[in-house]
Write an enzyme that holds these catalytic residues in place. Structure first.
Site, PDB file in Angstrom:
ATOM      1  N   SER A 241      35.682  63.418  54.357  1.00  9.29           N
ATOM      2  CA  SER A 241      34.501  63.802  55.129  1.00  9.29           C
ATOM      3  C   SER A 241      34.151  65.240  54.792  1.00  9.29           C
ATOM      4  O   SER A 241      35.004  66.022  54.372  1.00  9.29           O
ATOM      5  CB  SER A 241      34.778  63.682  56.632  1.00  9.29           C
ATOM      6  OG  SER A 241      33.740  64.278  57.397  1.00  9.29           O
ATOM      7  N   TYR A 254      39.656  64.716  64.303  1.00  9.86           N
ATOM      8  CA  TYR A 254      39.065  63.998  63.171  1.00  9.86           C
ATOM      9  C   TYR A 254      39.041  64.880  61.922  1.00  9.86           C
ATOM     10  O   TYR A 254      39.430  64.456  60.828  1.00  9.86           O
ATOM     11  CB  TYR A 254      37.661  63.555  63.548  1.00  9.86           C
ATOM     12  CG  TYR A 254      36.889  62.868  62.448  1.00  9.86           C
ATOM     13  CD1 TYR A 254      37.058  61.507  62.203  1.00  9.86           C
ATOM     14  CD2 TYR A 254      35.983  63.569  61.657  1.00  9.86           C
ATOM     15  CE1 TYR A 254      36.348  60.864  61.213  1.00  9.86           C
ATOM     16  CE2 TYR A 254      35.270  62.933  60.655  1.00  9.86           C
ATOM     17  CZ  TYR A 254      35.450  61.589  60.443  1.00  9.86           C
ATOM     18  OH  TYR A 254      34.743  60.962  59.442  1.00  9.86           O
TER      19      TYR A 254
END
Length: 349
Positions: A241, A254
């Protein structure tokens, strides 16, 4: 909150996670070949491969090629379904045209029911691969659509429901996929969990554990189970990400897992190169998937999701699928240990 990966801008700041500018540029030039000139309504028949010979295609302005914010307020219970989003995400159902780049390959994709995983599954099938994919039982409605799309491409679809937070299921997932497909050549670790929290004080041990088990432990368990089955020439693609190097303040757990995935991908690439197995990662920015309305974004931020990207909108899963195809294909035979960003123009540094 959703077991399928794509994220809002933000991620951990290790230099090792930064994608190479040269490698990103080459990838983006190549991957455009997998999409036709304009999106087509979901449910329409995909264009014939012969369309490639029909002459020049008009340029598309990326700012207006897909829906732009503001979006209608919307929330779904976790894990969320693409079928219930407005606007509905484009996974390439009617726009992706294959060219045989993955003919005869056998792929396992986690989180393949929706979002980036679904787009990769559609693209892989239309490039000639048989596809097994994992998903949560609650996502069966989306999974059935993916099965139909893979089979419409003339390839074998193997849906494998279960929870990748369980190590035994992860081993079974790999074994069942390899048995059904007759082996494995491509592994895409894409499924992920994301839940925004305004403060560290709101981040529970239960959520922290779920995020790491889904995003990091499952990748470890699944890859470890798959390694004995992967031949020279196989490809592993992990979904990291933009949060790996530009972390969001609301995605602490995350972002940490995505930095771990980027680093793990580079280490594993070095370890597996002598076996002829390539390992790369993709680092998405803001993408319009069920991840976002099912807890990945705070409700008040969702209507403007992706507006702060230079292109002014979130990406659609169809726009990133060609990058997964490239990394799975022989065209990327000298590419390993890289992290490729797809952020809508935001510098990956």
């Amino acid at each position: 909150m959703h077991f399928d990966d794509d994220s809002e801008d933000g991620g951990a700041g290790a230099r090792s996670a930064r994608p190479s500018r040269a490698s990103r540029r080459g990838a983006l030039q190549w991957m455009g070949a997998g999409l036709v000139a304009a999106p087509v309504a979901a449910g329409a028949q995909p264009p014939a491969t012969a369309a490639a010979a029909a002459g020049p295609k008009p340029l598309r302005d990326p700012r207006t090629a897909y829906p732009r914010p503001p979006f209608a307020p919307q929330q779904q219970p976790w894990p969320g379904l693409a079928a219930r989003m407005s606007p509905r995400p484009d996974h390439g159902e009617a726009s992706y045209v294959g060219a045989g780049r993955l003919a005869g390959r056998r792929a396992l994709i986690t989180g393949g029911d929706s979002g980036i995983g679904r787009a990769a599954a559609i693209a892989f099938a239309r490039e000639g691969a048989d596809v097994a994919f994992g998903y949560l039982p609650a996502e069966e409605e989306d999974a059935r659509e993916v099965v139909r799309l893979i089979e419409a491409a003339g390839r074998r679809a193997v849906p494998l429901p279960g929870d990748i937070r369980d190590e035994a299921f992860c081993r079974r997932l790999v074994a069942d996929a390899a048995r059904a497909l007759g082996g494995l050549d491509i592994l895409v670790n894409n499924a992920a969990f994301q839940a925004a929290q305004e403060s560290l004080l709101d981040l529970s041990t239960e959520q922290f554990d779920t995020t790491f088990k889904t995003n990091v432990y499952a990748l470890f368990w699944i890859t470890k189970a798959a390694l004995p089955l992967l031949p020279p020439g196989a490809s592993i693609i992990n979904t990291a990400s933009v949060n790996a190097y530009e972390p969001s303040e609301e995605l602490i757990d995350y972002a940490a897992t995505k930095a771990a995935i980027a680093n793990l991908s580079k280490s594993l690439a070095k370890q597996l190169a002598p076996r002829g197995i390539r390992v790369n990662a993709v680092a998405p920015g803001p993408f319009w998937t069920p991840l976002q309305p099912s807890g990945g974004q705070k409700p008040d931020k969702l209507p403007k999701f992706g507006a702060d990207s230079p292109i002014g909108r979130p990406g659609q899963p169809a726009e990133i699928a060609p990058l997964y195809v490239l990394l799975a294909s022989d065209e990327a035979s000298y590419t390993s240990g890289e992290v490729f960003a797809n952020t809508g123009g935001k510098p990956a540094n």
